[in-house]
Design an enzyme around this catalytic site. Structure first.
Site, PDB file in Angstrom:
ATOM      1  N   SER A  22      36.773  36.248  50.608  1.00  0.00           N
ATOM      2  CA  SER A  22      36.928  36.234  49.154  1.00  0.00           C
ATOM      3  C   SER A  22      37.853  35.114  48.671  1.00  0.00           C
ATOM      4  CB  SER A  22      37.472  37.579  48.671  1.00  0.00           C
ATOM      5  OG  SER A  22      37.735  37.541  47.282  1.00  0.00           O
ATOM      6  N   SER A  24      39.127  35.378  45.636  1.00  0.00           N
ATOM      7  CA  SER A  24      39.923  36.012  44.574  1.00  0.00           C
ATOM      8  C   SER A  24      41.427  35.864  44.770  1.00  0.00           C
ATOM      9  CB  SER A  24      39.547  37.495  44.444  1.00  0.00           C
ATOM     10  OG  SER A  24      38.227  37.636  43.994  1.00  0.00           O
ATOM     11  N   LYS A  73      31.871  49.668  44.974  1.00  0.00           N
ATOM     12  CA  LYS A  73      31.781  49.639  43.512  1.00  0.00           C
ATOM     13  C   LYS A  73      31.382  50.981  42.907  1.00  0.00           C
ATOM     14  CE  LYS A  73      30.809  44.724  42.719  1.00  0.00           C
ATOM     15  NZ  LYS A  73      29.883  43.773  42.074  1.00  0.00           N
TER      16      LYS A  73
END
Length: 283
Positions: A22, A24, A73
């Site tokens: 990732s 992020s 999620k």
């Protein structure tokens, strides 16, 4: 960064698995540094089975917010105290905020897509869209364009296990927006697909077809369905230009790639859990 960590440093993070790839942490830690926010952002490898533990940790460590990626999620959404309207309809989250122990879940994928269109001069309000796919990204896009005031949304997917998910999305959206013309159709019905695209302003690929460097697959093999008033957009950002985008460009159409969607959903998430605008690193 170590010099800036204090006894008051807040901790944000990404929950999902795998998360080692990732970007992020780099993006958000850069933002914290630029905005002088006393916080750090880390990636936590968490599978679905351990989501309850992650929720406990978020509350115990008083994490102000963070992000959620696959496969967590949907499961994470079940533990939220509140869901945004979009997250309710999608049934999943990719962003959470912790307000005094109250967890609020959001989904910013659709917001990222719509904002990316706007940045490229394409408005959704009052437009007719054809969206291919019923997976996570496609569903978030379908919900967000409904929120943004689209005139109609025609969803196409092959009649596999995901088709039923698309039918559920249509029902949820219709419950909130009864005047919206939204329906799901069989992607293999070539004539119907052609007629819907002929009447559309925007064609969207929300599937993974065409993903990966060197991939020449496309969800629209018959490019004769393209017309001069059509904008073609793809949620895929790798490769930068999918075969669908290349074909649309060759036909002289306006196109919007997926790279901007990735950045915009990150900006929307940052705004939600910090209240600040994400500073973008200069190119």
């Amino acid at each position: 960064m170590l010099e800036s960590i204090s006894g008051k440093t807040k901790m944000y993070g990404l929950v999902g698995s795998p998360v080692g790839h990732s970007g992020s942490p780099a993006m958000y830690n850069y933002a914290f540094e630029q905005l002088k926010i006393d916080a750090v952002y880390l990636a936590y490898d968490v599978d679905v089975e351990h989501v309850p533990n992650a929720i406990d940790a978020i509350k115990t460590f008083d994490m102000p917010g963070g992000n959620v990626t696959m496969p967590c999620k949907v499961e994470m959404s079940k533990y939220m105290d509140e869901l945004s309207p979009a997250a309710q309809m999608v049934g999943a989250i990719n962003t959470f905020q912790n307000k005094d122990g109250k967890l609020i879940g959001h989904i910013t994928d659709g917001m990222g897509f719509v904002n990316n269109l706007k940045n490229n001069g394409v408005e959704v309000e009052g437009k007719h869209l054809v969206i291919i796919g019923t997976g996570g990204a496609a569903t978030a896009i379908q919900v967000q364009v409904a929120i943004e005031g689209a005139a109609s949304v025609s969803i196409f997917n092959i009649k596999d296990d995901f088709f039923a998910k698309g039918e559920e999305t249509v029902e949820k959206v219709k419950a909130q927006y009864p005047d919206l013309d939204i329906a799901i159709y069989d992607l293999l019905d070539a004539d119907l697909l052609k007629s819907k695209i002929a009447a559309a302003d925007i064609l969207v690929n929300g599937t993974t077809v065409g993903m990966g460097e060197g991939n020449t697959k496309t969800p629209i093999a018959d490019t004769s369905v393209f017309h001069e008033n059509l904008t073609v957009a793809d949620a895929i950002y790798n490769p930068p230009k999918t075969q669908l985008i290349q074909d649309a460009e060759a036909a002289g159409l306006k196109t919007v790639t997926g790279a901007g969607m990735l950045l915009e959903q990150g900006k929307a998430a940052f705004k939600i859990f910090t209240g600040e605008e994400l500073p973008v690193r200069p190119k």
